[in-house]
Design a protein around this motif. Sequence first.
Motif, PDB file in Angstrom:
ATOM      1  N   SER A 140       1.712  -7.894  -7.320  1.00  0.00           N
ATOM      2  CA  SER A 140       3.099  -7.918  -6.861  1.00  0.00           C
ATOM      3  C   SER A 140       3.308  -8.917  -5.729  1.00  0.00           C
ATOM      4  N   GLN A 194      11.373  -7.965  -2.886  1.00  0.00           N
ATOM      5  CA  GLN A 194      10.698  -8.381  -4.112  1.00  0.00           C
ATOM      6  C   GLN A 194       9.352  -7.666  -4.266  1.00  0.00           C
ATOM      7  N   ASP A 241       8.655  -5.117  -7.374  1.00  0.00           N
ATOM      8  CA  ASP A 241       7.615  -5.420  -8.355  1.00  0.00           C
ATOM      9  C   ASP A 241       6.555  -4.327  -8.396  1.00  0.00           C
TER      10      ASP A 241
END
Length: 431
Positions: free
Chosen positions: A326, A414, A418
């Motif tokens: 991630s 983000q 993820d």
Amino acid sequence: MRHDVTMPQLGMAQDAGKIVSWLKAPGDPVTKGDALFEVETDKATMEVEAQASGFLTGVSAAEGEDVKVGAVIARISDSADDEGPAPEAPATAVPVETSNALPEGKSVTMPQLGMAQDSGLLVSWQKSPGDAVKADDVLFEVETDKSTMEVEAGTDGYLAATLAEAGENVPVGQAVAIISAEKPDAPLARSAKSPPPSDHETPAVAEATKPERAKERPAPATPTPQPTHGRILASPKLRRLALEQGLDLSLLVEAGHPQPFHVRDLDVLKALPRKSAQPTAAAAAAMHHLVAKVTGDALPAFATWAGETHGLTDPDAILAALAGASLPNAANIAVDRFGTSQTYAMPDSRTLSGVTKTDAAPDLILRDLRGTTIRSADMGADTVPVLTITLRRKGLRITLDCAADQLDAQAAIQLLTDFAGRVEQPLRHLL
């Protein structure tokens, strides 16, 4: 020095556990971190590690025996010959159904957040006696030596009684609240130090709650401040806001403002004169605190599949791979599971089989608290970003804590998005 071995609390609704097997025999040497015994609850079977080094002695619970949470079942001693008197289980609170002074309902106990913990400091109540509560509602905040966490109600109903006040230390396993199915006529609030009223006192309590005597009832007394031994009692949210805004909570203490502190005290804190015009480095760093909720827990099944199909038998390495995938670049991921930590290096290929153990400093810390009673965590930033996984009623809660100079807002969003997606659907890692 002797160290008592107690039955841990592995779930908020757990009041006992079954000894599945002892992995060490009386007299065996043990090292801190060794698997000591296996315990079974309604939800899982797990190994319990030794919290000290020495020799296993004084075993008082047999395999197959159900033991109450907090009961002493063995000890770790300096000598294998320490066969003193068998340890006794600690005194437990009077069961709800046996005390006429308490309303009927489900008892909520002080959780055990660590194997070495024998009590917790009740920081604040988030609900008042008589309030309606849902199972996922935060009922109170508790502080231990390592963290401050929120404890959920665990069941729908009404808060019929609070059995401890903010600022009090409550033994693990002792009841701190009662949740009833029906709205209580006379909600109860008392200190953990108050002895239960005797049977003959109960009618007087009931009489005082009659509508015609409501005007005679004195206003509730302000609780006597409890000693904090230098600790500042504040909600996790206020701690975070104070850190983000460069505010010093000790100013509230010096001003004599009553603890515990809550978000509503933020305006008071802002109005107090600062000690210095120069903010501390920690206060100057803005914080990111993000939370994601995941439906279900697909990680155990994915770990089983990875082991059977690809021979990957280290679940922590799998977690590290999901977290590392991630991040935008290859990194070192430290997986911290209930006091033990191992760092893994993520390869450029991002493959599960390429993850290896390393002694290098981590770029990201991943705390897996699914095997504990912790249901939410707000522990602030570390030297690197921290992802924390906790159980919730119908899945997982994933928290990201980091300083703004570690990840900007977009990168933090983000990363959490993820990682939460990969945890919910681990096979995405292979795509």
